[in-house]
Design an enzyme around this catalytic site. Structure first.
Site, PDB file in Angstrom:
ATOM      1  N   LYS A   1      54.598  46.908  93.119  1.00  0.00           N
ATOM      2  CA  LYS A   1      54.174  46.315  91.840  1.00  0.00           C
ATOM      3  C   LYS A   1      55.065  46.784  90.682  1.00  0.00           C
ATOM      4  O   LYS A   1      55.863  47.731  90.833  1.00  0.00           O
ATOM      5  CB  LYS A   1      52.706  46.662  91.606  1.00  0.00           C
ATOM      6  CG  LYS A   1      51.759  46.029  92.638  1.00  0.00           C
ATOM      7  CD  LYS A   1      50.293  46.297  92.296  1.00  0.00           C
ATOM      8  CE  LYS A   1      49.361  45.657  93.297  1.00  0.00           C
ATOM      9  NZ  LYS A   1      47.924  45.838  92.916  1.00  0.00           N
TER      10      LYS A   1
ATOM     11  N   TYR B   1      46.540  35.686  93.119  1.00  0.00           N
ATOM     12  CA  TYR B   1      45.272  36.409  92.992  1.00  0.00           C
ATOM     13  C   TYR B   1      44.089  35.474  92.727  1.00  0.00           C
ATOM     14  O   TYR B   1      43.080  35.909  92.161  1.00  0.00           O
ATOM     15  CB  TYR B   1      45.380  37.451  91.879  1.00  0.00           C
ATOM     16  CG  TYR B   1      46.109  38.718  92.305  1.00  0.00           C
ATOM     17  CD1 TYR B   1      45.571  39.563  93.269  1.00  0.00           C
ATOM     18  CD2 TYR B   1      47.324  39.083  91.732  1.00  0.00           C
ATOM     19  CE1 TYR B   1      46.223  40.723  93.657  1.00  0.00           C
ATOM     20  CE2 TYR B   1      47.984  40.250  92.111  1.00  0.00           C
ATOM     21  CZ  TYR B   1      47.419  41.066  93.079  1.00  0.00           C
ATOM     22  OH  TYR B   1      48.062  42.222  93.458  1.00  0.00           O
TER      23      TYR B   1
ATOM     24  N   ARG C   1      47.636  49.229 105.420  1.00  0.00           N
ATOM     25  CA  ARG C   1      46.534  49.572 104.499  1.00  0.00           C
ATOM     26  C   ARG C   1      46.284  51.087 104.546  1.00  0.00           C
ATOM     27  O   ARG C   1      45.944  51.693 103.520  1.00  0.00           O
ATOM     28  CB  ARG C   1      45.258  48.819 104.878  1.00  0.00           C
ATOM     29  CG  ARG C   1      45.312  47.324 104.621  1.00  0.00           C
ATOM     30  CD  ARG C   1      45.200  46.940 103.174  1.00  0.00           C
ATOM     31  NE  ARG C   1      43.896  47.216 102.598  1.00  0.00           N
ATOM     32  CZ  ARG C   1      43.491  46.722 101.434  1.00  0.00           C
ATOM     33  NH1 ARG C   1      44.287  45.929 100.706  1.00  0.00           N
ATOM     34  NH2 ARG C   1      42.312  47.011 100.942  1.00  0.00           N
TER      35      ARG C   1
ATOM     36  N   ARG D   1      49.473  55.109  97.207  1.00  0.00           N
ATOM     37  CA  ARG D   1      48.782  55.047  95.909  1.00  0.00           C
ATOM     38  C   ARG D   1      48.479  56.442  95.372  1.00  0.00           C
ATOM     39  O   ARG D   1      48.552  56.670  94.159  1.00  0.00           O
ATOM     40  CB  ARG D   1      47.532  54.177  96.014  1.00  0.00           C
ATOM     41  CG  ARG D   1      47.895  52.675  96.023  1.00  0.00           C
ATOM     42  CD  ARG D   1      46.726  51.833  96.401  1.00  0.00           C
ATOM     43  NE  ARG D   1      46.942  50.406  96.132  1.00  0.00           N
ATOM     44  CZ  ARG D   1      46.191  49.441  96.640  1.00  0.00           C
ATOM     45  NH1 ARG D   1      45.173  49.739  97.433  1.00  0.00           N
ATOM     46  NH2 ARG D   1      46.441  48.173  96.360  1.00  0.00           N
TER      47      ARG D   1
ATOM     48  N   ASN E   1      48.377  50.147  90.300  1.00  0.00           N
ATOM     49  CA  ASN E   1      48.234  50.975  91.512  1.00  0.00           C
ATOM     50  C   ASN E   1      49.391  50.847  92.508  1.00  0.00           C
ATOM     51  O   ASN E   1      49.214  51.000  93.710  1.00  0.00           O
ATOM     52  CB  ASN E   1      46.870  50.734  92.170  1.00  0.00           C
ATOM     53  CG  ASN E   1      46.669  49.313  92.622  1.00  0.00           C
ATOM     54  OD1 ASN E   1      47.543  48.476  92.476  1.00  0.00           O
ATOM     55  ND2 ASN E   1      45.495  49.039  93.187  1.00  0.00           N
TER      56      ASN E   1
ATOM     57  N   HIS F   1      50.655  46.595  96.867  1.00  0.00           N
ATOM     58  CA  HIS F   1      49.646  45.698  97.443  1.00  0.00           C
ATOM     59  C   HIS F   1      49.867  45.603  98.935  1.00  0.00           C
ATOM     60  O   HIS F   1      51.016  45.606  99.396  1.00  0.00           O
ATOM     61  CB  HIS F   1      49.784  44.289  96.835  1.00  0.00           C
ATOM     62  CG  HIS F   1      49.069  43.223  97.615  1.00  0.00           C
ATOM     63  ND1 HIS F   1      47.734  42.947  97.419  1.00  0.00           N
ATOM     64  CD2 HIS F   1      49.488  42.393  98.621  1.00  0.00           C
ATOM     65  CE1 HIS F   1      47.366  41.989  98.267  1.00  0.00           C
ATOM     66  NE2 HIS F   1      48.415  41.637  99.000  1.00  0.00           N
TER      67      HIS F   1
ATOM     68  N   GLU G   1      49.671  35.050 102.435  1.00  0.00           N
ATOM     69  CA  GLU G   1      50.500  35.751 101.452  1.00  0.00           C
ATOM     70  C   GLU G   1      51.987  35.722 101.828  1.00  0.00           C
ATOM     71  O   GLU G   1      52.837  35.554 100.959  1.00  0.00           O
ATOM     72  CB  GLU G   1      49.973  37.176 101.284  1.00  0.00           C
ATOM     73  CG  GLU G   1      48.604  37.198 100.616  1.00  0.00           C
ATOM     74  CD  GLU G   1      47.949  38.567 100.588  1.00  0.00           C
ATOM     75  OE1 GLU G   1      46.808  38.647 100.093  1.00  0.00           O
ATOM     76  OE2 GLU G   1      48.563  39.557 101.051  1.00  0.00           O
TER      77      GLU G   1
HETATM   78  N1  UDP Z   1      41.957  45.708  90.316  1.00  0.00           N
HETATM   79  C1  UDP Z   1      41.802  46.145  89.023  1.00  0.00           C
HETATM   80  N2  UDP Z   1      40.576  46.636  88.639  1.00  0.00           N
HETATM   81  C2  UDP Z   1      39.537  46.727  89.493  1.00  0.00           C
HETATM   82  C3  UDP Z   1      39.695  46.283  90.820  1.00  0.00           C
HETATM   83  C4  UDP Z   1      40.929  45.778  91.211  1.00  0.00           C
HETATM   84  O1  UDP Z   1      42.732  46.083  88.225  1.00  0.00           O
HETATM   85  O2  UDP Z   1      38.452  47.183  89.090  1.00  0.00           O
HETATM   86  C5  UDP Z   1      43.265  45.178  90.717  1.00  0.00           C
HETATM   87  C6  UDP Z   1      44.083  46.207  91.477  1.00  0.00           C
HETATM   88  O3  UDP Z   1      45.441  46.066  91.072  1.00  0.00           O
HETATM   89  C7  UDP Z   1      43.911  45.785  92.919  1.00  0.00           C
HETATM   90  C8  UDP Z   1      43.824  44.261  92.781  1.00  0.00           C
HETATM   91  O4  UDP Z   1      43.093  44.054  91.581  1.00  0.00           O
HETATM   92  O5  UDP Z   1      44.984  46.214  93.720  1.00  0.00           O
HETATM   93  C9  UDP Z   1      43.154  43.545  93.910  1.00  0.00           C
HETATM   94  O6  UDP Z   1      41.882  44.123  94.130  1.00  0.00           O
HETATM   95  P1  UDP Z   1      41.330  44.378  95.609  1.00  0.00           P
HETATM   96  O7  UDP Z   1      39.884  44.733  95.482  1.00  0.00           O
HETATM   97  O8  UDP Z   1      41.686  43.204  96.473  1.00  0.00           O
HETATM   98  O9  UDP Z   1      42.116  45.694  96.067  1.00  0.00           O
HETATM   99  P2  UDP Z   1      43.327  45.964  97.064  1.00  0.00           P
HETATM  100  O10 UDP Z   1      43.164  45.039  98.248  1.00  0.00           O
HETATM  101  O11 UDP Z   1      44.599  45.701  96.301  1.00  0.00           O
HETATM  102  O12 UDP Z   1      43.202  47.416  97.452  1.00  0.00           O
END
Ligand code: UDP
Length: 143
Positions: free
Chosen positions: A11, A51, A87, A104, A114, A117, A128
């Site tokens: 990111k 997204y 993951r 992370r 964070n 992705h 994706e």
């Molecule tokens: N995100 C955020 N605030 C939140 C939750 C998610 O900014 O409270 C953002 C964060 O960058 C995250 C992305 O939205 O990586 C997608 O969220 P998801 O729950 O899918 O998490 P991930 O799969 O990326 O761990």
């Protein structure tokens, strides 16, 4: 175990901090092979489309603004159980909750910036990967 493909983004925060190579090293150390890679600067429309599943969430506007704030690296990774393996090395969404030694935990500052992705399922990975790469851009390893 199945050979899978998964999709990764480094990111804007991690690109800005010059952490591309350090994060690529984590992929390779984990046995994940990079079979496609490029730098892109997302448009508003590209970020909103990627997204789309989060469009009703309160953080959606901030997420799109962040993801369009600078260039990103997008990758397709291939390996055994790649979706879960990726993951695991990525760590929890909130870096404060991410296990020590994960990407992370080591490279991210906050839940909204964070560092990286990773697809959360094989079905998401297929969508994706196709969002960013044509079939011709994927280069499975032949040696
Ligand atoms: N995100 C955020 N605030 C939140 C939750 C998610 O900014 O409270 C953002 C964060 O960058 C995250 C992305 O939205 O990586 C997608 O969220 P998801 O729950 O899918 O998490 P991930 O799969 O990326 O761990």
């Amino acid at each position: 175990m199945a050979i899978e493909r998964t999709f990764s983004i480094i990111k804007p925060d991690a690109v800005a901090k010059n952490n591309i190579g350090a994060i690529y090293n984590r992929f390779e150390t984990a046995g994940l092979k990079i079979i496609a890679s490029k730098m892109v600067h997302l448009s508003q429309e590209q970020a909103e489309g990627f997204y789309a599943e989060h469009s009703e969430r309160p953080f959606f506007g901030a997420l799109v603004a962040f993801m369009t704030s600078g260039p990103i690296m997008v990758q397709t990774l291939e390996g055994e159980n790649a979706v879960l393996a990726h993951r695991e090395i990525l760590g929890a969404t909130n870096p404060a909750d991410a296990a020590p030694g994960t990407i992370r935990a080591d490279f991210a500052e906050s839940i909204d910036e964070n560092a990286a992705h990773g697809s959360d399922s094989v079905a998401s990975a297929e969508r994706e990967v196709a969002y960013f790469f044509s079939a011709e851009e994927l280069c499975p390893r032949t040696r």
